[in-house]
Structure formats: C-alpha cells, structure tokens
Enzyme design. Structure first.
Site, PDB file in Angstrom:
ATOM      1  N   THR A 121       1.383  -1.439  -0.142  1.00  0.00           N
ATOM      2  CA  THR A 121      -0.174  -0.162   0.307  1.00  0.00           C
ATOM      3  C   THR A 121       1.017   1.188  -0.378  1.00  0.00           C
ATOM      4  O   THR A 121       2.216   1.254   0.132  1.00  0.00           O
ATOM      5  CB  THR A 121      -0.657  -0.073   1.599  1.00  0.00           C
ATOM      6  OG1 THR A 121      -1.089   1.534   1.465  1.00  0.00           O
ATOM      7  CG2 THR A 121      -0.190  -0.247   2.850  1.00  0.00           C
ATOM      8  N   ASP A 122       0.114   2.410  -0.298  1.00  0.00           N
ATOM      9  CA  ASP A 122       0.854   3.751  -0.529  1.00  0.00           C
ATOM     10  C   ASP A 122       1.598   3.971   0.884  1.00  0.00           C
ATOM     11  O   ASP A 122       2.137   4.908   1.157  1.00  0.00           O
ATOM     12  CB  ASP A 122      -0.163   4.585  -1.189  1.00  0.00           C
ATOM     13  CG  ASP A 122      -1.200   5.227  -1.276  1.00  0.00           C
ATOM     14  OD1 ASP A 122      -1.535   4.252   0.292  1.00  0.00           O
ATOM     15  OD2 ASP A 122      -2.171   5.698  -1.366  1.00  0.00           O
ATOM     16  N   GLU A 123       0.492   3.591   2.297  1.00  0.00           N
ATOM     17  CA  GLU A 123       0.604   3.983   3.174  1.00  0.00           C
ATOM     18  C   GLU A 123       1.526   4.199   3.899  1.00  0.00           C
ATOM     19  O   GLU A 123       2.128   4.305   5.333  1.00  0.00           O
ATOM     20  CB  GLU A 123      -0.716   3.670   4.286  1.00  0.00           C
ATOM     21  CG  GLU A 123      -1.765   3.428   4.282  1.00  0.00           C
ATOM     22  CD  GLU A 123      -3.137   3.806   4.724  1.00  0.00           C
ATOM     23  OE1 GLU A 123      -2.669   3.545   5.632  1.00  0.00           O
ATOM     24  OE2 GLU A 123      -4.549   3.765   3.892  1.00  0.00           O
ATOM     25  N   TYR A 148      -2.317  -0.432  11.203  1.00  0.00           N
ATOM     26  CA  TYR A 148      -2.462  -1.397  10.157  1.00  0.00           C
ATOM     27  C   TYR A 148      -0.575  -0.635   9.196  1.00  0.00           C
ATOM     28  O   TYR A 148      -0.397  -1.785   8.645  1.00  0.00           O
ATOM     29  CB  TYR A 148      -3.355  -1.079   9.261  1.00  0.00           C
ATOM     30  CG  TYR A 148      -3.325  -1.059   7.680  1.00  0.00           C
ATOM     31  CD1 TYR A 148      -3.509  -2.451   7.084  1.00  0.00           C
ATOM     32  CD2 TYR A 148      -3.085  -0.074   6.839  1.00  0.00           C
ATOM     33  CE1 TYR A 148      -3.374  -2.367   5.160  1.00  0.00           C
ATOM     34  CE2 TYR A 148      -3.514  -0.348   5.283  1.00  0.00           C
ATOM     35  CZ  TYR A 148      -3.448  -1.624   4.823  1.00  0.00           C
ATOM     36  OH  TYR A 148      -2.939  -2.343   3.262  1.00  0.00           O
ATOM     37  N   LYS A 152       2.000  -3.771   7.572  1.00  0.00           N
ATOM     38  CA  LYS A 152       1.827  -3.913   5.700  1.00  0.00           C
ATOM     39  C   LYS A 152       3.609  -2.440   5.650  1.00  0.00           C
ATOM     40  O   LYS A 152       3.900  -3.656   4.672  1.00  0.00           O
ATOM     41  CB  LYS A 152       2.129  -2.301   5.601  1.00  0.00           C
ATOM     42  CG  LYS A 152      -0.193  -3.347   5.199  1.00  0.00           C
ATOM     43  CD  LYS A 152      -0.179  -4.562   4.873  1.00  0.00           C
ATOM     44  CE  LYS A 152      -0.243  -4.151   3.065  1.00  0.00           C
ATOM     45  NZ  LYS A 152      -0.442  -6.072   2.210  1.00  0.00           N
TER      46      LYS A 152
HETATM   47  P1  NAD Z   1      -9.476  -7.591   2.338  1.00  0.00           P
HETATM   48  O1  NAD Z   1      -9.874  -6.856   3.997  1.00  0.00           O
HETATM   49  O2  NAD Z   1     -11.006  -6.755   1.330  1.00  0.00           O
HETATM   50  O3  NAD Z   1      -9.557  -8.567   2.507  1.00  0.00           O
HETATM   51  C1  NAD Z   1      -8.263  -9.908   2.864  1.00  0.00           C
HETATM   52  C2  NAD Z   1      -8.598 -10.735   2.614  1.00  0.00           C
HETATM   53  O4  NAD Z   1      -7.829 -11.395   3.505  1.00  0.00           O
HETATM   54  C3  NAD Z   1      -9.418 -11.285   3.220  1.00  0.00           C
HETATM   55  O5  NAD Z   1     -10.279 -12.475   2.724  1.00  0.00           O
HETATM   56  C4  NAD Z   1      -9.436 -12.340   4.776  1.00  0.00           C
HETATM   57  O6  NAD Z   1      -9.859 -13.396   5.055  1.00  0.00           O
HETATM   58  C5  NAD Z   1      -8.066 -13.031   4.346  1.00  0.00           C
HETATM   59  N1  NAD Z   1      -7.399 -12.597   5.640  1.00  0.00           N
HETATM   60  C6  NAD Z   1      -6.922 -12.273   6.131  1.00  0.00           C
HETATM   61  N2  NAD Z   1      -6.207 -12.484   7.028  1.00  0.00           N
HETATM   62  C7  NAD Z   1      -6.212 -13.935   6.692  1.00  0.00           C
HETATM   63  C8  NAD Z   1      -5.116 -15.362   7.159  1.00  0.00           C
HETATM   64  N3  NAD Z   1      -4.112 -15.008   8.223  1.00  0.00           N
HETATM   65  N4  NAD Z   1      -4.130 -16.057   6.808  1.00  0.00           N
HETATM   66  C9  NAD Z   1      -5.190 -16.197   4.779  1.00  0.00           C
HETATM   67  N5  NAD Z   1      -6.227 -15.080   4.861  1.00  0.00           N
HETATM   68  C10 NAD Z   1      -5.913 -13.906   5.557  1.00  0.00           C
HETATM   69  O7  NAD Z   1      -8.599  -6.647   1.792  1.00  0.00           O
HETATM   70  P2  NAD Z   1      -8.681  -6.057   0.288  1.00  0.00           P
HETATM   71  O8  NAD Z   1      -8.672  -3.793   0.719  1.00  0.00           O
HETATM   72  O9  NAD Z   1      -8.696  -6.156  -0.376  1.00  0.00           O
HETATM   73  O10 NAD Z   1      -6.636  -5.642   0.372  1.00  0.00           O
HETATM   74  C11 NAD Z   1      -5.980  -6.904  -0.068  1.00  0.00           C
HETATM   75  C12 NAD Z   1      -4.597  -6.474   0.341  1.00  0.00           C
HETATM   76  O11 NAD Z   1      -4.466  -5.286  -0.493  1.00  0.00           O
HETATM   77  C13 NAD Z   1      -4.243  -5.776   1.003  1.00  0.00           C
HETATM   78  O12 NAD Z   1      -2.869  -6.476   1.241  1.00  0.00           O
HETATM   79  C14 NAD Z   1      -4.360  -4.806   1.210  1.00  0.00           C
HETATM   80  O13 NAD Z   1      -3.072  -3.794   2.580  1.00  0.00           O
HETATM   81  C15 NAD Z   1      -3.974  -4.431   0.116  1.00  0.00           C
HETATM   82  N6  NAD Z   1      -3.966  -2.742  -1.087  1.00  0.00           N
HETATM   83  C16 NAD Z   1      -4.991  -2.593  -0.314  1.00  0.00           C
HETATM   84  C17 NAD Z   1      -5.907  -1.286  -0.787  1.00  0.00           C
HETATM   85  C18 NAD Z   1      -7.588  -0.634  -0.813  1.00  0.00           C
HETATM   86  O14 NAD Z   1      -7.147   0.349  -0.937  1.00  0.00           O
HETATM   87  N7  NAD Z   1      -7.886  -1.953  -0.227  1.00  0.00           N
HETATM   88  C19 NAD Z   1      -4.366  -0.403  -1.467  1.00  0.00           C
HETATM   89  C20 NAD Z   1      -3.529  -0.997  -1.199  1.00  0.00           C
HETATM   90  C21 NAD Z   1      -3.168  -2.155  -1.029  1.00  0.00           C
HETATM   91  O1  DAU Z   2      -4.146   3.892   0.824  1.00  0.00           O
HETATM   92  C1  DAU Z   2      -4.244   2.644   0.543  1.00  0.00           C
HETATM   93  C2  DAU Z   2      -4.950   2.295   1.740  1.00  0.00           C
HETATM   94  O2  DAU Z   2      -6.434   2.516   1.314  1.00  0.00           O
HETATM   95  C3  DAU Z   2      -5.621   0.392   2.487  1.00  0.00           C
HETATM   96  O3  DAU Z   2      -4.314  -0.246   1.929  1.00  0.00           O
HETATM   97  C4  DAU Z   2      -6.463   0.094   2.732  1.00  0.00           C
HETATM   98  O4  DAU Z   2      -6.337  -1.636   3.099  1.00  0.00           O
HETATM   99  C5  DAU Z   2      -7.659   0.097   2.779  1.00  0.00           C
HETATM  100  O5  DAU Z   2      -8.542   0.145   3.645  1.00  0.00           O
HETATM  101  C6  DAU Z   2      -7.235   1.641   2.642  1.00  0.00           C
HETATM  102  O6  DAU Z   2      -7.281   2.565   3.544  1.00  0.00           O
HETATM  103  P1  DAU Z   2      -7.805   4.146   4.261  1.00  0.00           P
HETATM  104  O7  DAU Z   2      -7.173   4.287   5.601  1.00  0.00           O
HETATM  105  O8  DAU Z   2      -7.393   5.234   2.976  1.00  0.00           O
HETATM  106  O9  DAU Z   2      -9.051   3.719   3.917  1.00  0.00           O
HETATM  107  P2  DAU Z   2     -10.963   3.648   4.560  1.00  0.00           P
HETATM  108  O10 DAU Z   2     -11.335   3.806   3.239  1.00  0.00           O
HETATM  109  O11 DAU Z   2     -10.812   3.263   5.626  1.00  0.00           O
HETATM  110  O12 DAU Z   2     -10.655   6.183   4.160  1.00  0.00           O
HETATM  111  C7  DAU Z   2     -10.504   6.781   2.853  1.00  0.00           C
HETATM  112  C8  DAU Z   2     -10.815   8.146   2.847  1.00  0.00           C
HETATM  113  O13 DAU Z   2     -12.172   7.695   3.613  1.00  0.00           O
HETATM  114  C9  DAU Z   2     -10.065   8.362   4.657  1.00  0.00           C
HETATM  115  O14 DAU Z   2      -9.236   9.541   4.291  1.00  0.00           O
HETATM  116  C10 DAU Z   2     -11.671   8.082   5.896  1.00  0.00           C
HETATM  117  C11 DAU Z   2     -12.178   8.798   5.337  1.00  0.00           C
HETATM  118  N1  DAU Z   2     -12.920   8.217   5.807  1.00  0.00           N
HETATM  119  C12 DAU Z   2     -13.409   6.903   5.961  1.00  0.00           C
HETATM  120  C13 DAU Z   2     -14.795   6.185   6.203  1.00  0.00           C
HETATM  121  C14 DAU Z   2     -15.328   5.050   6.291  1.00  0.00           C
HETATM  122  C15 DAU Z   2     -14.706   9.180   5.864  1.00  0.00           C
HETATM  123  O15 DAU Z   2     -14.049  10.720   5.881  1.00  0.00           O
HETATM  124  N2  DAU Z   2     -16.098   8.667   6.397  1.00  0.00           N
HETATM  125  C16 DAU Z   2     -15.457   7.214   6.488  1.00  0.00           C
HETATM  126  O16 DAU Z   2     -16.976   6.668   7.092  1.00  0.00           O
END
Ligand code: NAD
Ligand code: DAU
Length: 337
Positions: A121-123, A148, A152
C-alpha cells in the site's frame, strides 16, 4: 499451465483479481487460500468456484503454507488485515497476519524456490501535507502512521530482506486506495453508497479535506498482471491513477449527486486519530517500463464512470451487504463516526 496461489482471494481486491484472471489470463490455474475472516466472503467467488481450487486456512499456518507453496509456481500475496480504523481498535491481528503471515510465506517460497508477488500500500510512506505537490515514488522513505500501515511497512521490509539475504525471487507493488465491487462496507466508498441505500446520511471524517489517490480495482489488478508478466525481480512498483486532486469531500459529494441526493446530503463526524492527510502516487516507472495505463480515467474526477459502476453493483447486490450493515454502523457509532 502456470499455477497461481492467491492469498486473501476471498477479500475485496483478491476476489476481483481471481475474477479478472479467469476472464483475461487463461494461462493460469488458480488456487485461493483464505482464512475467511469477517472481511473474506466465499460468496465473492461463488460463480467461479468450479474453476478454481479453494482452501480455507491461515497464512500463519506453516505446514499448510509449505504444502500449498510447494504445489504452485507463483504466490500472489493479498491476504492482510486491511482496515485502519480496526487497527486503531485492536492492533494484534494486524501484527499477526501482516507480519507473521508474510514471514511464513517468505520462508515457504525460500524453501521451495518459488516466485512471490507481494501486494502492498501507499500508506507505508506516511502522508504528505495538503499543499505538498510531491508524489510518492519507489524511492520515498518509509514513514507509516497507523498500526495497519506500520505492519504493511514491516511486511515490505521482510520481503526486501528475503530478496537481498536469501535471493528470494520477489516483486512488490504499493498501490493507492482501491474502489469497486465486493469491497467491504466498512470502507469509505461502499459505506457511503450503502448508507444512502439505507436512507442514512453519508459520514465524512473531520473536514474531509484529506486526499486519497483513488484507483479502480481492475486497474490495480491489470498492473499486478503486468508485473507478473514483465516485472524485474527484487523491484518495487508504485501503482496509482493520478486522482490526487480529489479529496474525501468531493468523493462524498459525487456519490450523493450520482445517487440523486443533494450534494450536501451528508454529515461531518469525528475525525480518525492520526488521520493521514494526503497520498499521491507517481506511477511513472510502471507506465514507462511495463506499459501500464489505467482505464478508469475518463473525466475531471477520473472516477465518475467507475463510481457509477460501483454504485450499480451495490444496488444490485443488496443481499451481499445488507445483513452486515447494522453491526458495521453500530461499531462506528461507538466512536462518534
Ligand atoms: P480485505 O480486507 O477486503 O481482504 C483481505 C482478505 O484476506 C480477506 O478475504 C481475509 O479473509 C483474508 N485474510 C485475512 N487474514 C488472513 C490470514 N491470516 N490468512 C488467510 N487469509 C486471511 O482487503 P483488501 O482491501 O482486498 O486488500 C488486499 C491487499 O491489498 C492487502 O494486502 C492490502 O494491504 C492491500 N491494499 C489494499 C488497498 C485498498 O484500497 N483496499 C490498497 C492498496 C493495497
Ligand atoms: O491507501 C491505501 C489504503 O486505502 C489501503 O492500504 C487500506 O487497506 C484501505 O483500507 C485504504 O485505507 P484508508 O484508511 O485510506 O481507507 P478508508 O476507506 O478507511 O478511508 C478512506 C478515507 O475516507 C480516509 O481519509 C478516511 C475517510 N473516511 C472513511 C470512512 C470509513 C470518511 O471520511 N468517512 C468514513 O465513513
């Protein structure tokens, strides 16, 4: 056929990746390993269950991972605890899955000489000031803010160390915020869409000036495939679709507009502690070296079409999310969010 082991393939991005792979990459056979935590949902793969192998299990389980890795060619590692707000409530599952789980996979790919692509992730880079014109690159120093993002960051460091110390064949990608179908309704965009569908006002943390560099999940997954095709071992690739001019307030207003509500039909709620201000990604390397180009970049916000498609998906799949809505909102309400 090349055998892909997809960890976390029942979660949001992982499930979209599996669907995308079956549609566009017939050269791969797919096995999914997923623990099915609250974020994993077997229903995400229901329509393709007969075309993949599905194993319910934990990536921290050494014997299981050893067996599954021995039996595949490439591991694509999505599994993680992924939600910042949850990591502030209870950090331990993040340390366990994101760090110990990645360590367990690294030891298995080292032992069996298999290739790994690690999804990150960019975070890990922390945040930029709101008026900072710079963007994150592959060389930006790590500076994570939340439990989190720090786990990562730890997992990325483990991958880099296993590449350098043990010669593990691995690539890493760091992507910005994804949106699209199958995203858990705890996350920002699906929370607001399902709020409106439930006649609840969307909730904006703090001022809403924070910037996330939104990308459609299919654009992320196409980039992952290009890295599998042509990525250089040991390299990191930044993935981002140039949406770093769009703040949270603009996203909520656009969702309200697309769903037929007044653009001010939302409310401000408590801010997230330690809330990162701005993410912005420079994906020049991925574009120039691997030829990647996002498809969902069609207008001034770059999100209108992708958001409309996502809204339609949640409208058409109320059975997928409705049962969870009350509990998700109750957990947020406890925090004044
Ligand atoms: P998500 O929470 O929707 O899905 C995570 C999945 O991992 C789930 O199906 C969960 O059951 C499984 N999981 C969790 N713990 C586990 C374990 N111990 N063993 C096996 N499976 C397990 O997450 P996502 O949003 O799909 O993110 C997927 C990946 O992408 C993560 O590595 C996250 O850090 C990365 N990522 C997410 C975003 C985003 O915006 N969502 C952006 C950049 C990177
Ligand atoms: O940047 C990549 C990351 O993006 C991933 O690594 C994470 O897995 C993914 O969850 C996401 O993280 P954020 O914390 O940025 O995502 P979230 O959807 O929780 O929130 C996005 C933005 O919106 C953040 O600035 C918080 C804000 N927010 C979130 C919620 C849930 C609100 O303003 N209102 C809300 O109800």
């Amino acid at each position: 056929m090349t055998k892909l082991l997809v960890t976390g393939g029942a979660g949001f991005i992982g499930a979209n990746f599996v669907h995308y792979t079956l549609q566009h990459r017939p050269e791969y056979a797919v096995t999914v390993i997923d623990k099915l935590t609250y974020a994993g949902n077997k229903a995400n793969l229901e329509s393709i269950m007969d075309k993949i192998e599905f194993v319910q299990g934990d990536i921290c389980d050494k014997e299981l991972m050893d067996k599954l890795v021995a039996d595949c060619d490439i591991v694509v590692h999505f599994a993680a605890e992924s939600h910042n707000d949850n990591s502030l409530r209870e950090p331990w599952p993040f340390v366990e899955t994101n760090i110990v789980g990645t360590y367990t996979i690294l030891e298995a790919v080292r032992k069996h000489g298999k290739r790994l692509h690690h999804i990150s992730t960019d975070e890990v880079f922390g945040d930029l000031e709101l008026d900072d014109p710079n963007r994150f690159t592959e060389n930006t120093a790590y500076n994570p803010s939340s439990p989190y993002s720090s786990t990562k960051a730890g997992s990325d460091h483990l991958v880099r160390a296993w590449v350098r110390s043990f010669g593990v064949q691995a690539t890493i990608s760091n992507c910005s915020n994804n949106y699209g179908p199958y995203q858990h309704i705890e996350k920002f965009i699906p929370r607001q869409i399902t709020n409106i569908l439930s006649d609840i006002k969307p909730k904006l943390y703090g001022t809403g000036e924070q910037v996330r560099d939104w990308i459609h999940v299919d654009d992320h997954n196409e980039a992952v495939h290009l890295i599998l095709d042509k990525g250089v071992m040991g390299e990191t690739y930044i993935i981002g679709a140039d949406n770093d001019h769009v703040n949270n307030k603009m996203v909520i207003e656009l969702i309200c507009e697309l769903m037929g509500k007044g653009s001010d039909w939302y409310e401000h709620v408590n801010d997230r502690p330690g809330h990162d201000l701005r993410y912005a990604m420079d994906s020049t390397k991925l574009r120039q070296e691997l030829g990647w180009k996002p498809r969902f970049t069609d207008n001034q916000t770059g999100m209108r079409d992708g958001l409309q498609q996502t809204i339609d998906w949640y409208k058409e799949h109320t059975d997928w999310w409705q049962a969870q809505k009350e509990a998700v909102e109750a957990a947020y309400a406890k925090q004044g969010q």
